[in-house]
Design an enzyme around this catalytic site. Sequence first.
Site, PDB file in Angstrom:
ATOM      1  N   SER A 159       0.783  -1.187   0.174  1.00  0.00           N
ATOM      2  CA  SER A 159      -0.015  -0.094  -0.120  1.00  0.00           C
ATOM      3  C   SER A 159       0.803   1.111  -0.171  1.00  0.00           C
ATOM      4  O   SER A 159       0.165   2.413  -0.230  1.00  0.00           O
ATOM      5  CB  SER A 159      -0.717   0.045   1.205  1.00  0.00           C
ATOM      6  N   HIS A 200      -3.220  -3.383  -6.037  1.00  0.00           N
ATOM      7  CA  HIS A 200      -3.423  -2.597  -4.865  1.00  0.00           C
ATOM      8  C   HIS A 200      -5.034  -2.958  -4.406  1.00  0.00           C
ATOM      9  O   HIS A 200      -5.898  -2.271  -5.243  1.00  0.00           O
ATOM     10  CB  HIS A 200      -3.220  -1.301  -4.640  1.00  0.00           C
ATOM     11  N   GLU A 243      -6.417  -0.883  -7.568  1.00  0.00           N
ATOM     12  CA  GLU A 243      -5.672   0.028  -8.206  1.00  0.00           C
ATOM     13  C   GLU A 243      -4.490  -0.607  -8.576  1.00  0.00           C
ATOM     14  O   GLU A 243      -3.683  -1.406  -8.025  1.00  0.00           O
ATOM     15  CB  GLU A 243      -5.101   0.908  -7.192  1.00  0.00           C
ATOM     16  N   ASN A 291      -4.493   6.520  -1.653  1.00  0.00           N
ATOM     17  CA  ASN A 291      -4.172   6.995  -0.286  1.00  0.00           C
ATOM     18  C   ASN A 291      -3.503   8.254  -0.391  1.00  0.00           C
ATOM     19  O   ASN A 291      -3.465   8.961   0.560  1.00  0.00           O
ATOM     20  CB  ASN A 291      -3.016   5.822   0.005  1.00  0.00           C
TER      21      ASN A 291
HETATM   22  P1  NAD Z   1      -0.962  -9.134   7.742  1.00  0.00           P
HETATM   23  O1  NAD Z   1       0.103  -9.212   8.867  1.00  0.00           O
HETATM   24  O2  NAD Z   1      -2.294  -9.415   8.374  1.00  0.00           O
HETATM   25  O3  NAD Z   1      -0.504 -10.458   6.820  1.00  0.00           O
HETATM   26  C1  NAD Z   1       0.810 -10.832   6.443  1.00  0.00           C
HETATM   27  C2  NAD Z   1       0.852 -12.093   6.109  1.00  0.00           C
HETATM   28  O4  NAD Z   1       2.147 -12.552   5.543  1.00  0.00           O
HETATM   29  C3  NAD Z   1       1.268 -12.927   7.477  1.00  0.00           C
HETATM   30  O5  NAD Z   1       0.102 -14.205   7.569  1.00  0.00           O
HETATM   31  C4  NAD Z   1       2.582 -13.484   7.687  1.00  0.00           C
HETATM   32  O6  NAD Z   1       2.640 -14.572   8.284  1.00  0.00           O
HETATM   33  C5  NAD Z   1       2.699 -13.843   6.104  1.00  0.00           C
HETATM   34  N1  NAD Z   1       4.219 -13.544   5.872  1.00  0.00           N
HETATM   35  C6  NAD Z   1       5.499 -12.735   6.273  1.00  0.00           C
HETATM   36  N2  NAD Z   1       6.252 -13.093   5.645  1.00  0.00           N
HETATM   37  C7  NAD Z   1       6.156 -14.203   4.655  1.00  0.00           C
HETATM   38  C8  NAD Z   1       7.108 -15.136   3.839  1.00  0.00           C
HETATM   39  N3  NAD Z   1       8.168 -14.782   3.775  1.00  0.00           N
HETATM   40  N4  NAD Z   1       6.278 -15.931   3.045  1.00  0.00           N
HETATM   41  C9  NAD Z   1       5.092 -16.204   3.434  1.00  0.00           C
HETATM   42  N5  NAD Z   1       4.093 -15.470   4.130  1.00  0.00           N
HETATM   43  C10 NAD Z   1       4.690 -14.236   4.966  1.00  0.00           C
HETATM   44  O7  NAD Z   1      -0.663  -8.045   6.654  1.00  0.00           O
HETATM   45  P2  NAD Z   1      -2.131  -7.495   5.752  1.00  0.00           P
HETATM   46  O8  NAD Z   1      -2.680  -6.588   6.482  1.00  0.00           O
HETATM   47  O9  NAD Z   1      -2.662  -8.702   4.924  1.00  0.00           O
HETATM   48  O10 NAD Z   1      -1.075  -6.640   4.545  1.00  0.00           O
HETATM   49  C11 NAD Z   1      -0.396  -7.454   3.683  1.00  0.00           C
HETATM   50  C12 NAD Z   1       0.209  -6.508   2.568  1.00  0.00           C
HETATM   51  O11 NAD Z   1      -1.127  -6.027   1.986  1.00  0.00           O
HETATM   52  C13 NAD Z   1       1.058  -5.297   2.915  1.00  0.00           C
HETATM   53  O12 NAD Z   1       2.024  -5.141   2.004  1.00  0.00           O
HETATM   54  C14 NAD Z   1       0.196  -4.353   3.045  1.00  0.00           C
HETATM   55  O13 NAD Z   1       0.682  -3.012   3.151  1.00  0.00           O
HETATM   56  C15 NAD Z   1      -0.897  -4.438   1.910  1.00  0.00           C
HETATM   57  N6  NAD Z   1      -2.158  -3.728   2.191  1.00  0.00           N
HETATM   58  C16 NAD Z   1      -2.730  -3.777   3.228  1.00  0.00           C
HETATM   59  C17 NAD Z   1      -4.115  -3.329   3.527  1.00  0.00           C
HETATM   60  C18 NAD Z   1      -4.919  -3.312   4.803  1.00  0.00           C
HETATM   61  O14 NAD Z   1      -5.816  -2.509   4.889  1.00  0.00           O
HETATM   62  N7  NAD Z   1      -4.461  -4.226   5.793  1.00  0.00           N
HETATM   63  C19 NAD Z   1      -4.757  -2.463   2.388  1.00  0.00           C
HETATM   64  C20 NAD Z   1      -4.081  -2.675   1.173  1.00  0.00           C
HETATM   65  C21 NAD Z   1      -2.826  -3.443   1.258  1.00  0.00           C
END
Ligand code: NAD
Length: 733
Positions: free
Chosen positions: A440, A461, A473, A511
């Site tokens: 993000s 995204h 996006e 964003n």
């Molecule tokens: P989260 O912490 O809920 O999930 C991340 C997951 O990745 C975890 O389950 C973790 O165990 C796993 N992980 C970490 N390292 C790993 C690896 N090497 N191999 C496999 N799995 C691995 O995070 P999230 O909120 O789901 O966000 C994930 C991505 O999406 C981030 O880049 C975040 O910026 C982006 N994002 C988040 C949102 C939001 O609102 N949360 C919105 C848009 C984008």
Amino acid sequence: MTDFTMKTDADGVAIITWDVPGKSMNVLSIAALEQLIAHVEAALADDAVKGIVITSAKADFAGGMDLNVLARMREDAGDEPARGLFEGIMQMHKALRLIERAGMDDKNKGGKPIAAALPGTALGIGLEIPLACHRIFAADNPKAKIGLPEIMVGIFPGAGGTTRLVRKLGVMTASPFLLEGKLSDPQKARAAGIIDEVVDDPVAAAKAWVLGAGDADIVKPWDQKGYKLPGGAPYHPAGFMTFVGASAMVHGKTKGVYPAAKAMLSAVYEGAMVPFDTALKIEARWFTNVLMNPSSSAMIRSLFINKTALEKGANRPDAPDQTVKKVGVIGAGMMGAGIALVSAQAGIEVVLVDASQEAAERGKSYTADYMDKGIARKKATPEKKDAALARITATDDYQQLAGCDLIVEAVFEDPKVKAEVTAKVEAIVGPDCIFATNTSTLPITDLARASARPEKFIGIHFFSPVEKMALVEIIKGEQTGDAAVAKALDFVRQIRKTPIVVNDARFFYANRCIIPYINEGIRMVAEGVEPALIENAAKLVGMPLGPLQLVDETSIDLGVKIAKATRAAMGDAYPDGAVDEVLFWMADQGRLGRKSKSGFYAYDDKGKRQGLWDGLAGKYPVADTQPDLAEVQQRLLFAQVLEAVRAFEDGVLTDIREGDVGAILGWGFAPWSGGPFGWLDIIGAERAVEFTEVLTATHGDRFATPQLLRDMAAAGDSFYERFGDGAAMVQAA
Ligand code: NAD
């Protein structure tokens, strides 16, 4: 083009069949309406015809009206667009009234029964025509949608649908179908009284009914003496209460910014007190009023025409079909679990990878839970659940990614972790596999450095929650190639979301615009503006959430994290110190927003939002003098809109249509305005320049007038005149 054909069978029933050539769904044009009416008139005049059945040769009856028709009515009338619209609408009323009266006014001949036979979906005018018939038969097709969704694009059913549905069901029962655009399957539509019968073979049933119908069957209740509106007319005590409630509900929901709902309610109220034909005229006047409001054209343009164009690939590069067969989702957290769910629902095979088998399984269980909720609400079936789960392989083994044609990475927001994952995945997948990151905040071009094939690397995204948010996006890094963009767009089409394609820059598009909105709200808190004024000003201008509620939802510590990263990147030029003071103080108090059950709002033990937190005034006292509502609204709107204009000037956005559709679907930007560019066109570039000059003088350079806006004001241009066909600013300038 022949959209309607007619054939009279041996029993003397004229079957009028709607079948727009070359289209999968029937949509009504003016020429087609004229054909329909010519057939009805011919059948009524033909003594050999006993009755008429109107049906469709397609799987559905009709999807609605070609909305360009309305634009044409207005344009064709030159200097008198309102007259053109009103007369055009009255022509439609006349046409449908001809069906409804069905020759009854001809004393010598008498009327003939007319039934509608709906094989499937019937929406908008596709339901207004049946409502004018004497009886509606629908196939027992649970996939069919029946309803009047016009309100969703900022208009209301204006071909008699409003007046007829209210007279058929009463105000109270008709309300959700009219005011919320609620759609039902045939069984539910019958239970509500919208249609009359659900049968296996609607044409056969309609024919049988037509042949047996007597004179009494073909006079609509509202054309009979002594007709009373079900539930009571406005001056009847019960009816009166309904209108009081409905009026309050409409205002509560629309905050007075959506003209259509209010106008429709006026048409219903005023129409309920007069004879049917006068009610139709009143409906036509209010419909004209709504269509003359710039908000309705802006909403139709963004939420219907441009949204559809983007979904159909308006900005897709010319590349071969890239339909996704097997997607690898890396990271089974909040986002990854949602991405796996929507992909599996779209029939795509999913490999869901996390660092441990347990975490991957947990991510998969999100789909199971989601489908269970759907089953409880009768929106899904156990078979669908099984099929979705069968498509998801949850694993900690990266080797399972072999054969994937798309990867969506959703691991922690950490460039190092993302780089490791990129290298690991690329060692396994084939050379044509596209690698997408769901980051993000991190620039795509930087993340692509970890890739051996940056032309296959792209940003996709998603917004949270993935299964609910309609926008995706797509972000092009400096080296992203056409195949990657096409793949991302084809994937978004498969999962039935709306894409926008933007270039790489800090916070991309959505964003980038939403952060200044939140910041402006927090900045006002620091200035001593009453928090309730800030929140209500936002809602009264059509934002779904005030800025303080929004930061509570997205979490205050995330705000702190973003502020720190932005400050580190911008150094001395960082403009938001005043905002950070409040934000960091809140975080220091442990008030992190909804997730900590404390933020700018107070929450109860269950996490239910109560009201604004009164402790805030202890630290940031409310000033004695408060700004005008309009000034607060201008600050909140211009904070977002100017950022959108800058994104366009910078070439992050290359198409204002994407800027508008993305704003409405991505962060709920005042949908009544059609989006940031739509809003600027409504107020006009000249006035926008005046506002920004005053705001800059009073509140600082963040409101500085973009050069593009100045140029447009000088030229008397609007955004849609200049860039409306998807022309990029850089090419068009
Ligand atoms: P989260 O912490 O809920 O999930 C991340 C997951 O990745 C975890 O389950 C973790 O165990 C796993 N992980 C970490 N390292 C790993 C690896 N090497 N191999 C496999 N799995 C691995 O995070 P999230 O909120 O789901 O966000 C994930 C991505 O999406 C981030 O880049 C975040 O910026 C982006 N994002 C988040 C949102 C939001 O609102 N949360 C919105 C848009 C984008």
